[in-house]
Motif scaffolding. Structure first.
Motif, PDB file in Angstrom:
ATOM      1  N   ILE A 183       0.865  -1.197   0.000  1.00 46.16           N
ATOM      2  CA  ILE A 183       0.000   0.000   0.000  1.00 46.16           C
ATOM      3  C   ILE A 183       0.892   1.234   0.000  1.00 46.16           C
ATOM      4  CG2 ILE A 183      -1.929   1.194   1.125  1.00 46.16           C
ATOM      5  CD1 ILE A 183      -2.464  -1.344   2.705  1.00 46.16           C
ATOM      6  N   GLY A 184       0.562   2.166  -0.874  1.00 48.67           N
ATOM      7  CA  GLY A 184       1.324   3.417  -0.924  1.00 48.67           C
ATOM      8  C   GLY A 184       2.811   3.166  -1.128  1.00 48.67           C
ATOM      9  N   GLY A 185       3.132   2.141  -1.888  1.00 47.26           N
ATOM     10  CA  GLY A 185       4.537   1.862  -2.188  1.00 47.26           C
ATOM     11  C   GLY A 185       5.263   1.089  -1.090  1.00 47.26           C
ATOM     12  N   VAL A 186       4.573   0.782   0.006  1.00 48.70           N
ATOM     13  CA  VAL A 186       5.225   0.049   1.100  1.00 48.70           C
ATOM     14  C   VAL A 186       4.740  -1.398   1.111  1.00 48.70           C
ATOM     15  CG1 VAL A 186       5.463  -0.150   3.618  1.00 48.70           C
ATOM     16  CG2 VAL A 186       5.390   2.101   2.530  1.00 48.70           C
ATOM     17  N   THR A 187       5.683  -2.324   1.211  1.00 48.08           N
ATOM     18  CA  THR A 187       5.308  -3.714   1.428  1.00 48.08           C
ATOM     19  C   THR A 187       5.226  -3.905   2.938  1.00 48.08           C
ATOM     20  OG1 THR A 187       6.471  -4.369  -0.568  1.00 48.08           O
ATOM     21  CG2 THR A 187       5.961  -6.127   1.004  1.00 48.08           C
ATOM     22  N   GLY A 228       5.421  -5.095   6.483  1.00 48.85           N
ATOM     23  CA  GLY A 228       6.349  -6.060   7.072  1.00 48.85           C
ATOM     24  C   GLY A 228       7.792  -5.746   6.701  1.00 48.85           C
ATOM     25  N   GLU A 229       7.981  -4.947   5.656  1.00 52.88           N
ATOM     26  CA  GLU A 229       9.362  -4.639   5.240  1.00 52.88           C
ATOM     27  C   GLU A 229       9.870  -3.313   5.786  1.00 52.88           C
ATOM     28  OE1 GLU A 229       9.907  -5.296   1.049  1.00 52.88           O
ATOM     29  OE2 GLU A 229       9.439  -7.421   1.269  1.00 52.88           O
ATOM     30  N   GLU A 230       8.942  -2.401   6.088  1.00 53.57           N
ATOM     31  CA  GLU A 230       9.330  -1.147   6.770  1.00 53.57           C
ATOM     32  C   GLU A 230       8.130  -0.665   7.558  1.00 53.57           C
ATOM     33  OE1 GLU A 230       9.400   2.602   4.323  1.00 53.57           O
ATOM     34  OE2 GLU A 230       9.417   1.198   2.649  1.00 53.57           O
ATOM     35  N   LEU A 231       8.350   0.264   8.477  1.00 54.52           N
ATOM     36  CA  LEU A 231       7.245   0.746   9.315  1.00 54.52           C
ATOM     37  C   LEU A 231       6.257   1.522   8.444  1.00 54.52           C
ATOM     38  CD1 LEU A 231       6.012   1.092  12.144  1.00 54.52           C
ATOM     39  CD2 LEU A 231       7.377   3.187  12.376  1.00 54.52           C
ATOM     40  N   PHE A 232       5.029   1.024   8.418  1.00 56.69           N
ATOM     41  CA  PHE A 232       3.972   1.593   7.570  1.00 56.69           C
ATOM     42  C   PHE A 232       3.166   2.589   8.400  1.00 56.69           C
ATOM     43  CE2 PHE A 232      -0.562   0.956   6.287  1.00 56.69           C
ATOM     44  CZ  PHE A 232      -0.487   1.527   5.026  1.00 56.69           C
ATOM     45  N   VAL A 233       2.877   3.758   7.826  1.00 55.69           N
ATOM     46  CA  VAL A 233       2.184   4.781   8.621  1.00 55.69           C
ATOM     47  C   VAL A 233       0.989   5.371   7.865  1.00 55.69           C
ATOM     48  CG1 VAL A 233       2.404   6.998   9.824  1.00 55.69           C
ATOM     49  CG2 VAL A 233       4.332   5.405   9.796  1.00 55.69           C
ATOM     50  N   ILE A 234      -0.163   5.309   8.524  1.00 52.07           N
ATOM     51  CA  ILE A 234      -1.364   6.015   8.068  1.00 52.07           C
ATOM     52  C   ILE A 234      -1.507   7.193   9.033  1.00 52.07           C
ATOM     53  CG2 ILE A 234      -3.875   5.889   7.785  1.00 52.07           C
ATOM     54  CD1 ILE A 234      -3.620   2.843   7.542  1.00 52.07           C
ATOM     55  N   ALA A 235      -1.664   8.400   8.508  1.00 56.07           N
ATOM     56  CA  ALA A 235      -1.822   9.537   9.423  1.00 56.07           C
ATOM     57  C   ALA A 235      -2.669  10.624   8.780  1.00 56.07           C
ATOM     58  CB  ALA A 235      -0.451  10.099   9.817  1.00 56.07           C
ATOM     59  N   GLY A 236      -3.294  11.391   9.643  1.00 58.53           N
ATOM     60  CA  GLY A 236      -4.132  12.498   9.171  1.00 58.53           C
ATOM     61  C   GLY A 236      -5.218  12.778  10.185  1.00 58.53           C
ATOM     62  N   GLN A 237      -6.123  13.657   9.792  1.00 61.54           N
ATOM     63  CA  GLN A 237      -7.126  14.119  10.743  1.00 61.54           C
ATOM     64  C   GLN A 237      -8.140  13.025  11.101  1.00 61.54           C
ATOM     65  OE1 GLN A 237      -6.880  18.647   8.955  1.00 61.54           O
ATOM     66  NE2 GLN A 237      -8.894  17.755   9.230  1.00 61.54           N
ATOM     67  N   CYS A 238      -8.634  13.126  12.331  1.00 62.59           N
ATOM     68  CA  CYS A 238      -9.759  12.265  12.719  1.00 62.59           C
ATOM     69  C   CYS A 238     -10.894  12.562  11.769  1.00 62.59           C
ATOM     70  CB  CYS A 238     -10.188  12.556  14.155  1.00 62.59           C
ATOM     71  SG  CYS A 238     -11.757  11.776  14.593  1.00 62.59           S
ATOM     72  N   THR A 239     -11.168  13.852  11.618  1.00 68.88           N
ATOM     73  CA  THR A 239     -12.362  14.287  10.899  1.00 68.88           C
ATOM     74  C   THR A 239     -11.993  15.411   9.938  1.00 68.88           C
ATOM     75  OG1 THR A 239     -13.603  13.785  12.914  1.00 68.88           O
ATOM     76  CG2 THR A 239     -14.722  15.152  11.259  1.00 68.88           C
ATOM     77  N   ILE A 240     -12.536  15.351   8.738  1.00 70.57           N
ATOM     78  CA  ILE A 240     -12.367  16.459   7.793  1.00 70.57           C
ATOM     79  C   ILE A 240     -13.476  17.472   8.073  1.00 70.57           C
ATOM     80  CG2 ILE A 240     -12.418  17.143   5.363  1.00 70.57           C
ATOM     81  CD1 ILE A 240     -11.529  14.240   4.694  1.00 70.57           C
ATOM     82  N   VAL A 295      -0.039   6.837   3.864  1.00 69.70           N
ATOM     83  CA  VAL A 295      -1.464   6.930   3.539  1.00 69.70           C
ATOM     84  C   VAL A 295      -2.044   8.075   4.370  1.00 69.70           C
ATOM     85  CG1 VAL A 295      -3.712   5.751   3.682  1.00 69.70           C
ATOM     86  CG2 VAL A 295      -1.670   4.437   3.057  1.00 69.70           C
ATOM     87  N   ILE A 296      -2.913   8.880   3.735  1.00 69.31           N
ATOM     88  CA  ILE A 296      -3.551   9.993   4.461  1.00 69.31           C
ATOM     89  C   ILE A 296      -4.903   9.519   4.989  1.00 69.31           C
ATOM     90  CG2 ILE A 296      -4.430  12.366   4.285  1.00 69.31           C
ATOM     91  CD1 ILE A 296      -1.660  12.406   3.234  1.00 69.31           C
ATOM     92  N   ARG A 297      -5.124   9.700   6.284  1.00 66.23           N
ATOM     93  CA  ARG A 297      -6.454   9.378   6.798  1.00 66.23           C
ATOM     94  C   ARG A 297      -7.272  10.666   6.952  1.00 66.23           C
ATOM     95  NH1 ARG A 297      -8.350   7.405  12.223  1.00 66.23           N
ATOM     96  NH2 ARG A 297      -9.850   9.047  11.822  1.00 66.23           N
ATOM     97  N   GLY A 298      -8.584  10.533   6.772  1.00 64.47           N
ATOM     98  CA  GLY A 298      -9.471  11.670   6.968  1.00 64.47           C
ATOM     99  C   GLY A 298     -10.890  11.152   7.079  1.00 64.47           C
ATOM    100  N   GLY A 299     -11.521  11.432   8.223  1.00 66.80           N
ATOM    101  CA  GLY A 299     -12.883  10.951   8.444  1.00 66.80           C
ATOM    102  C   GLY A 299     -13.875  11.783   7.644  1.00 66.80           C
TER     103      GLY A 299
END
Ligand code: PEP
Ligand code: MN
Length: 344
Positions: free
Chosen positions: A86-90, A92-104, A126-130
């Motif tokens: 996802i987002g260019g990350v496999t 298990g191979e590097e620390l994967f991070v989803i981040a962003g606002q709770c709520t848009i 990955v950008i998160r946004g509710g």
């Protein structure tokens, strides 16, 4: 589970195995992994006669008869050989991070675009946004369809995939049509089997879509959590991340009881990636960095963190529990160091 000798069955072979299992009241569900397609036998697959006939086919490598309540999610399943990218990350191979606002905030798209750019800069994949929010109070802000456009615009601007929670089939369809890559099933809906089934059905043949399945506060044994994931996988898409996000009863001072220690136990039972949500686990920005690092120490593949450029002007959980992108950058850096230490 039918494991073919080749990467997948030909249409004629699929028709033949379908005809055999249907004589025994079963159906075939193809599960397309990254390496090869395997074929789940849906129904009571214990009939030895049926298994013998399938095993006799020269294009069948073997029949997997895993005795597990979650035969697809089980570590011993052939799906364990797959990779989730996802987002260019496999994972298990590097620390994967989803981040962003709770709520848009639909009234303040600029804030979300700034957050999206800043969390990307901090190292998020990955950008998160509710867009739609599960709120305890019916009079609290419930989300807005307009926020879906804002989310997708942030994706275009940053070039990153996006994550948002869907709570019903209408939202699911809107999110898929818009191009959301990570569908989040929230803690409140992780036991909503109709929704899980609908998600599985909708993404069964959409290998570009993944699901972040939160752990419900009402789930006891981890088998309940893994079985919820099985509902989704059973329709053909194995791109599932399990997300501990705190449970009850709470510890005084935290919003929930941090349950990142579930990670090694989940990994003993299943092949799924574990992406921990420290934000809802502790519920207060000041405690999020430590909870994030603890999650990595416990073996998490990734983190889903609420972050906001200006938490005090955010809505939903943002004022209380979002960390700034500067803090996020530090957490990611330290998390990567712990990741490296795990290997020593
Ligand atoms: C969220 O991610 O904002 C959320 C509502 O999470 P949870 O379902 O874990 O409460
Ligand atoms: Mn939230």
């Amino acid at each position: 589970m039918i494991l073919p000798k080749a990467n997948r069955l030909t249409p004629e072979q699929l028709a033949e195995v379908t005809a055999i299992v249907s004589e025994f009241g079963c159906q075939i569900q193809p599960i397309a992994g990254a390496m090869r397609t395997i074929y789940a036998i849906v129904g009571d697959e214990r009939d030895d006669l049926m298994i013998n006939r399938l095993e006799g086919l020269d294009y069948v490598d073997r029949i997997d008869r895993i005795q597990s309540p979650f035969k697809l999610m089980d570590r011993r399943s052939d799906l364990a050989r797959g990779k989730l990218i996802i987002g260019g990350v496999t994972l298990g191979e590097e620390l994967f991070v989803i981040a962003g606002q709770c709520t848009i905030d639909p009234k303040n798209p600029t804030l979300f675009y700034e957050t999206a750019a800043a969390v990307k800069e901090a190292g998020a994949h990955v950008i998160r946004g509710g867009v739609w929010k599960p709120r305890t109070n019916p009079y609290s802000f419930q989300g807005d369809n307009k926020s879906l456009d804002i989310l997708m615009e942030a994706s275009r601007r940053t070039g990153l995939p996006v994550d948002t929670e869907v709570m019903d089939e209408e939202q699911l369809q809107l999110a898929l049509d818009a191009g959301v890559t990570v569908l989040q099933v929230g803690a409140r809906n992780a036991l909503n089997y109709s929704l899980l089934r609908a998600i599985g059905r909708a993404i069964g043949d959409r290998p570009e879509v993944s699901v972040l399945l939160k752990r419900s506060v009402h789930m006891g044994p981890l088998n309940e959590f893994i079985s919820a994931a099985e509902y989704i996988a059973a329709f053909g898409n194995p791109n599932i991340m399990l997300c501990p996000r705190g449970t009850t009863p709470t510890l005084d001072g935290y919003r929930n009881h941090p349950d990142e220690s579930a990670t090694p136990l989940l990994k003993e039972k299943t092949w799924a990636a574990v992406v921990v949500d420290p934000s809802h686990s502790v519920g207060k920005a000041a405690y999020v960095p430590a909870a994030s690092l603890a999650a990595v120490a416990y073996g998490a593949d990734g983190l889903c963190i609420e972050s906001h450029v200006d938490p005090q002007h955010g809505i939903g959980d943002d004022p209380k529990q979002s960390i700034t992108p500067e803090t996020l950058a530090k957490v990611i850096k330290q998390g990567r160091a712990i990741w490296d230490l795990r290997r020593t």
